[in-house]
Design a protein around this motif. Structure first.
Motif, short mmCIF file in Angstrom:
data_model
loop_
_atom_site.label_atom_id
_atom_site.label_comp_id
_atom_site.label_asym_id
_atom_site.label_seq_id
_atom_site.Cartn_x
_atom_site.Cartn_y
_atom_site.Cartn_z
N GLU A 70 0.82 -1.22 0.00
CA GLU A 70 0.00 0.00 0.00
C GLU A 70 0.85 1.27 0.00
OE1 GLU A 70 0.40 -2.42 2.68
OE2 GLU A 70 -0.81 -1.23 4.06
N GLY A 71 0.31 2.30 -0.64
CA GLY A 71 0.93 3.62 -0.62
C GLY A 71 2.31 3.65 -1.24
N LEU A 102 8.35 14.36 0.86
CA LEU A 102 6.97 14.50 0.38
C LEU A 102 5.99 14.47 1.55
CD1 LEU A 102 7.21 12.24 -2.76
CD2 LEU A 102 7.13 14.71 -2.69
N CYS A 158 5.00 11.73 -9.82
CA CYS A 158 6.12 12.62 -10.10
C CYS A 158 6.51 13.34 -8.83
CB CYS A 158 5.75 13.66 -11.16
SG CYS A 158 5.42 12.95 -12.76
N PRO A 184 2.46 12.23 -14.54
CA PRO A 184 2.48 11.02 -13.71
C PRO A 184 1.69 9.88 -14.34
CG PRO A 184 0.82 12.52 -12.88
CD PRO A 184 1.48 13.21 -14.06
N MET C 178 -10.50 9.61 -2.24
CA MET C 178 -9.48 10.66 -2.23
C MET C 178 -8.47 10.46 -1.10
SD MET C 178 -10.45 12.77 -4.68
CE MET C 178 -11.39 11.68 -5.72
N VAL C 181 -2.54 8.48 -1.01
CA VAL C 181 -1.49 9.24 -1.67
C VAL C 181 -2.05 9.92 -2.91
CG1 VAL C 181 0.66 9.00 -2.95
CG2 VAL C 181 0.38 7.82 -0.79
N PHE C 182 -1.82 11.20 -3.03
CA PHE C 182 -2.30 11.96 -4.19
C PHE C 182 -1.58 11.45 -5.44
CE2 PHE C 182 -1.82 16.09 -6.67
CZ PHE C 182 -3.05 15.96 -7.27
N PRO C 183 -2.32 10.96 -6.43
CA PRO C 183 -1.69 10.22 -7.54
C PRO C 183 -0.76 11.04 -8.41
CG PRO C 183 -4.04 10.52 -7.93
CD PRO C 183 -3.79 10.94 -6.52
N VAL C 184 -0.76 12.35 -8.32
CA VAL C 184 0.13 13.12 -9.20
C VAL C 184 1.51 13.28 -8.57
CG1 VAL C 184 0.51 15.34 -10.32
CG2 VAL C 184 -1.75 14.30 -10.35
N THR C 185 1.54 13.73 -7.32
CA THR C 185 2.84 14.02 -6.72
C THR C 185 3.27 13.00 -5.69
OG1 THR C 185 1.75 15.35 -5.04
CG2 THR C 185 2.54 16.51 -6.98
N GLY C 186 2.37 12.09 -5.32
CA GLY C 186 2.74 11.10 -4.31
C GLY C 186 2.76 11.66 -2.90
N GLN C 187 2.14 12.85 -2.71
CA GLN C 187 2.06 13.37 -1.35
C GLN C 187 0.84 12.80 -0.64
OE1 GLN C 187 2.37 17.32 -3.06
NE2 GLN C 187 3.85 17.87 -1.48
N PRO C 188 0.92 12.63 0.68
CA PRO C 188 -0.23 12.08 1.38
C PRO C 188 -1.38 13.10 1.43
CG PRO C 188 1.45 12.74 2.95
CD PRO C 188 2.04 12.93 1.59
N ARG C 189 -2.60 12.59 1.44
CA ARG C 189 -3.75 13.48 1.47
C ARG C 189 -4.84 12.88 2.35
NH1 ARG C 189 -6.75 14.62 -4.09
NH2 ARG C 189 -6.73 12.38 -4.10
N PHE C 190 -5.41 13.68 3.23
CA PHE C 190 -6.50 13.26 4.13
C PHE C 190 -6.13 12.00 4.91
CE2 PHE C 190 -9.74 15.05 0.86
CZ PHE C 190 -9.25 16.32 1.09
N TYR C 198 -1.88 5.80 4.21
CA TYR C 198 -1.16 6.18 3.00
C TYR C 198 -1.64 5.38 1.79
CZ TYR C 198 2.26 8.90 5.66
OH TYR C 198 2.87 9.82 6.44
N GLY C 199 -1.96 4.13 2.03
CA GLY C 199 -2.38 3.28 0.93
C GLY C 199 -3.85 3.49 0.56
N GLU C 447 -7.11 10.59 -11.45
CA GLU C 447 -5.82 10.37 -12.10
C GLU C 447 -5.90 10.69 -13.60
OE1 GLU C 447 -3.96 6.91 -10.20
OE2 GLU C 447 -3.74 6.30 -12.28
#
Lengths: 323, 163, 499
Positions: A70-71, A102, A158, A184, C178, C181-190, C198-199, C447
């Motif tokens: 995951e993640g 990040l 990305c 991405p 949502m 991990v935000f699919p564009v930058t890989g930053q965690p969200r909510f 994270y997953g 995405e």
């Protein structure tokens, strides 16, 4: 009934304490968990299972692969860093440095006990078969002139490990990677699909990941970011052949434990790892599937992890991810 | 448990507002031309506010006919209340203790207690629970290598693994 | 032809047949137990296949996945708990028929439609794989965005009841998607700072919660005795089957086409195929009242669709090495581990193997009828077992199943939370299907949209600039505004009538 359960619990707990206090000398006396922060059936999983088979043979205890995908793997490598350093939880570590920047966790080389690195896969730059670009040098030249003219697939989120390696080359050539069009995708396979469908102009990914499409003649590999050509793909030129001093880069895989693993256990594992790495089966398995072979013992691995952290910081700073 | 739309509507609106606030707090993206992690959640948040308002309006129109909260008959039966409580408690117990007690012990306790509550037959529940846990343990942990937690029994993992 | 014959012989080797048989039984077992899914069956097979030859390894995965998708129907019919996500679309309809004493007819329909759907998908795979794969190469994020929109549109057709509540359910599903991990930058969200999130929120755990745990809760609080199980004896499941299948032949065809068509699309799996074909069957049903009361129409369509998509999802996987879903991703990994790179060249270098894989689909789907029949016969004992024992046992399987997807306790927490949420939603007339569709497609929607916007540098017209994208986009928008057009048309017609 309730009382009986209580008694049983207490008894079991006492016994458990008594036996688990045994020292590192007789490690391993029960099955060992090998955390793999990637899905069953992927590249990391495959290499881990080969290692597990070898370790099982060496130590006579099962080494059970546990997939924690995951993640993008962050959950798995975080759990690995938090595990009890008793030698019964080990795992496979790969490019971990970006996560911290990040906003995910705070993983550094301090979070792990390095044991041995067994693999390094170099990043490569691919284009669609009928692309106008014939060499990587041309791509870099074009990006210098008009940074917005090329859509670059990262082959993952990305910045990805692949795109970071390519970024390093671009930064060294004086290109501002902040203004480039990074696109991405959900993994290398999805990125290849985008590339062939004409969604992106170039894609960063490893060569083995693109092998099917290379065979199919749908994709061409412009260059691999390696110091020398890959033995499994001798026709693919290196970046250094086209651009002077192009920095090699990619993804490493290594066996590590949580921080604070007793030295006796690390010693045993390091010796075993070197033997497994040099064994004919392992070498054959790895090279046949196109995995890059590279061995570093614990000291070499620690140095590399520090380099990896520095390089990642350089790229992410240039990208504007770190202020 | 039926809750009137007049109560649910504002809850949905509140959820939408929370989503909007949370998305406004998302960092600006490094890449991607300004479309950050807040873009989509904001759209969903607006949708929730809108639909929540419609729901509230529906509830307001029916306010005379529909009670705020209506319970079915189970709420009056102590046994059925206990049934529900035991299911949730058993799962919570497993979640909280399984890494410490291990699957075999925590799983057995959760299963046995729930079954006892449902059947009121201690001996049969005990036998069925032991058998079930044994089957699950052997098939999943030993044969399919699912890493169920060992917990207290960790020291005996070698002996207890059937191969 | 020679190649196919060689492949047939390879598949008929006693050890391969034995592996297929064992894997089939394993797949039936995993599929039939609520909480354990087909993907899990495949993932659990990986360590075992590690030590096998390529053909038996892949044949094992093929037969286990096909059987699991079918077997997921059994608990849907008997307990109103889908065995795998792919059966969720028609669980309600199937259980309604069970309550009317038609369990055996429904089970018969499930096994036959599954087998036929799977067979058609397999034949399609065998004869059209390269052509389809070539076509699939034209699909970029623009096209895919519109496909996802079409998929989400089916949420509107799936469930009866209040449209507002359906919309809320869908939005809640999207919001849940949502998380992670935000699919564009890989930053965690909510993620509320939790590594565990994270997953994202696990789809499988959510589904197990919303169906199985919610059902256990409903059982725990039900004061009325369950409908008499004696009436539900399972006799000849094939009795009276053919007339029913003939009656719903158009739905059957729709299911097979939708299933075969969605399979090769990346990201769309058997569950999405089932939902879309169910929604289509409901949309075009001649008698929607009967459809909603519980009829075979949707079951025929969706039951065929999910198995057809399992077969056809191997098209891009084998021809291009691109996985369509999590199951084929594992298959590619296993082939890769065996030193075989899936792709067009595999047809030249390993033709026996590749046709062996295709034939194993046919074998598995043929085996499905007798093995499925046996499984259904055995499942009769589920009906005889008192639910007071059965429900706690299902609960413990759900715990293990949720855990085993990602080997994390978080999944068990997710399962419990969504068990309560699912129960509450159902009590208050919020349909569950749109929420699940939102969770499945939410991530893809975001995405594909954001990727497209990045590529197009903010120019929305690019979404219509490519031929396929433009066509699908226009169709989607027409479907969206069609209720409005119909309304306007009616108003104009009535005005004209008045005048």
């Amino acid at each position: 009934m309730k009382r009986l359960l209580e008694l049983a619990t207490v008894a079991a707990f006492a016994l458990g304490l008594a036996t688990s206090a045994a020292s590192a000398d007789d490690w391993p006396n029960r099955p060992v968990t090998l955390i793999v922060a990637a899905g069953a059936g992927g590249g990391t999983d495959a290499t881990a299972r080969w290692l597990a088979a070898g370790l099982e043979q060496k130590f006579g205890q099962p080494f059970n692969v546990v997939n924690r995908a995951e993640g993008g793997g962050i959950a798995g490598i975080t759990e690995l860093s938090n595990a009890k350093p008793d030698g019964y939880t080990l795992g496979i570590l790969f490019n971990y440095a970006p996560f911290r920047h990040l906003g995910m966790g705070n993983l550094t080389s301090e979070s792990y006990t390095p044991i041995a690195q067994y693999n390094f896969d170099f990043a490569a730059v691919h284009v669609k078969a009928d692309s106008q670009f014939k060499t990587l040098a041309k791509v870099v030249e074009k990006l210098k002139g008009d940074p917005q003219s090329i859509a670059i697939g990262c082959g993952a989120v990305c910045p990805s490990s692949w795109s970071s390696a390519f970024s390093k080359v671009l930064i060294d050539n004086g290109i501002d990677i902040k203004v480039l069009r990074w696109v991405p995708s959900a993994g290398a396979a999805a990125g290849l699909q985008e590339l062939v469908a004409g969604g992106v102009d170039i894609l960063t990914a490893s060569v083995p990941e693109a092998a099917s499409m290379l065979d199919a003649g749908e994709v061409r590999t412009l260059a691999v970011l390696a110091p020398e050509r890959l033995s499994a793909f001798p026709d693919v030129p290196t970046a250094g052949e086209q651009i002077p001093d192009a920095a090699p880069g990619g993804v490493f895989r290594a066996l590590v434990g949580p921080a604070g693993l007793p030295d006796e256990i690390v010693d045993k594992l390091e010796v075993a790892m070197e033997e497994i790495y040099n064994s004919e089966t392992f070498q054959k398995n790895m090279s046949e599937r196109g995995f890059g072979l590279q061995y570093r013992g614990r000291d070499g691995l620690l140095d590399w992890m520090k380099t990896h952290e520095q390089d990642t910081e350089t790229v992410l700073r240039a990208a504007g991810a770190i202020q | 448990m039926k809750v009137s739309d007049i109560v649910l509507g504002p809850i949905i609106v509140a959820l939408g507002v929370i989503a909007l606030i949370a998305s406004s707090m998302q960092p600006r993206p490094i890449f991607g031309g300004g479309y950050g992690g807040g873009f989509f959640p904001a759209i969903v948040g607006i949708g929730l506010v809108g639909t929540g308002l419609i729901l509230s309006w529906n509830g307001w129109r029916e306010r005379a006919a529909v009670p705020l909260v209506a319970f079915e008959s189970w709420i009056h039966s102590r046994r059925h209340l206990a049934n529900v409580a035991v299911v949730i408690a058993a799962l919570l117990f497993y979640i909280l203790t399984s890494s410490w007690l291990g699957f075999i012990i925590a799983g057995f306790i959760s299963l046995f207690v729930t079954m006892l509550q449902f059947t009121r037959a201690p001996l049969a529940s005990f036998i069925v629970s032991v058998a079930t846990i044994a089957v699950v343990k052997v098939t999943f942990q030993d044969m399919m290598l699912v890493p169920l937690p060992w917990g207290l029994l960790e020291a005996y993992a070698g002996v207890l693994t059937w191969r | 032809m020679e190649v196919i014959y060689q492949a047939f012989l390879a598949l008929m080797a006693p050890n391969v047949l034995l592996v297929v048989l064992l894997a089939s039984v394993f797949g039936l077992f995993v599929g039939a137990i609520p909480g354990l899914t087909a993907t899990m069956a495949v993932a659990l097979l990986v360590p075992v296949t590690f030590f096998m030859e390529p053909l038996p390894a892949i044949a094992a995965i093929v037969s286990a996945s096909a059987m699991a998708i079918f077997a997921g129907d059994i608990p849907s019919v008997l307990l109103r708990i889908p065995g795998t996500p792919a059966s969720a679309a028609y669980t309600d309809a199937a259980y309604r028929l069970t309550l009317r004493g038609k369990a055996e007819l429904v089970l018969g329909v499930c096994v036959v439609t599954s087998a036929v759907g799977g067979l058609v998908g397999a034949l399609f795979l065998m004869f059209f794989a390269p052509a389809v794969a070539r076509f699939a190469l034209n699909i970029s994020s623009y096209e895919y965005f519109w496909f996802v929109c079409l998929g989400l549109t089916s949420a509107a057709f799936i469930s009866p009841g209040s449209p507002v509540k359906g919309a809320i359910s869908l939005l809640l599903g999207l919001l849940i998607a949502m998380i992670g991990v935000f699919p564009v930058t890989g930053q965690p969200r909510f993620t509320f700072g939790s590594t565990a999130l994270y997953g994202g929120v696990g789809l499988v755990a959510t589904l197990i919660g919303m169906f199985a745990i919610a059902e256990i809760l409903r059982y725990a609080m039900s004061r009325e005795p369950l409908p008499s199980m004696a009436k539900l004896k399972i006799g000849n499941i094939f009795k009276g089957l053919m007339p029913e299948l003939w009656r719903y032949r158009s739905g059957f065809a729709n299911g097979i086409i939708v299933g075969t068509g969605t399979g090769p699309l990346p990201g769309a799996g058997a569950d999405i195929a089932a939902w879309i074909s169910y929604a289509l069957a409901r949309r075009f049903s001649r008698n929607r009242k009967e459809f909603d009361d519980g009829s075979l129409e949707g079951i025929v369509a969706a039951g065929a669709a999910n198995n057809a998509s399992v077969s056809s999802s191997y098209v891009p996987a084998t021809v291009l090495g691109i996985p369509g879903d999590s199951m084929t991703a594992i298959v590619i990994g296993v082939l890769f581990m065996k030193g075989l790179t899936p792709g067009p060249t595999i047809f030249q270098t390993q033709p026996t193997l590749i046709y062996g894989i295709f034939l194993s689909f046919i074998l598995a789907n043929l085996l499905m009828i007798p093995l499925g029949y046996l499984a259904i016969k055995l499942s009769r004992y589920i009906l005889d077992a008192p639910r007071s024992y059965l429900m706690p046992i299902i609960m413990i399987f759900c715990v293990v199943g949720a855990f085993a997807m990602d080997n994390t306790l978080t999944a068990v927490v997710t399962m419990l939370v969504f068990g309560v949420v699912g129960w509450f939603m159902e009590e208050n007339g919020f349909p569950i299907a749109p929420a699940l569709l939102g969770i499945v497609l939410g991530r893809l929607l975001e995405e594909t949209f954001l990727t497209s916007m990045i590529k197009a540098q903010g120019d929305f017209l690019q979404f219509f600039a490519r031929p396929i994208a433009g066509t699908v986009g226009v169709i989607t928008i027409l479907i969206w505004i069609s209720p409005l057009l119909v309304m306007l048309w009616k108003r104009m017609a009535s005005k004209r009538a008045l005048a």
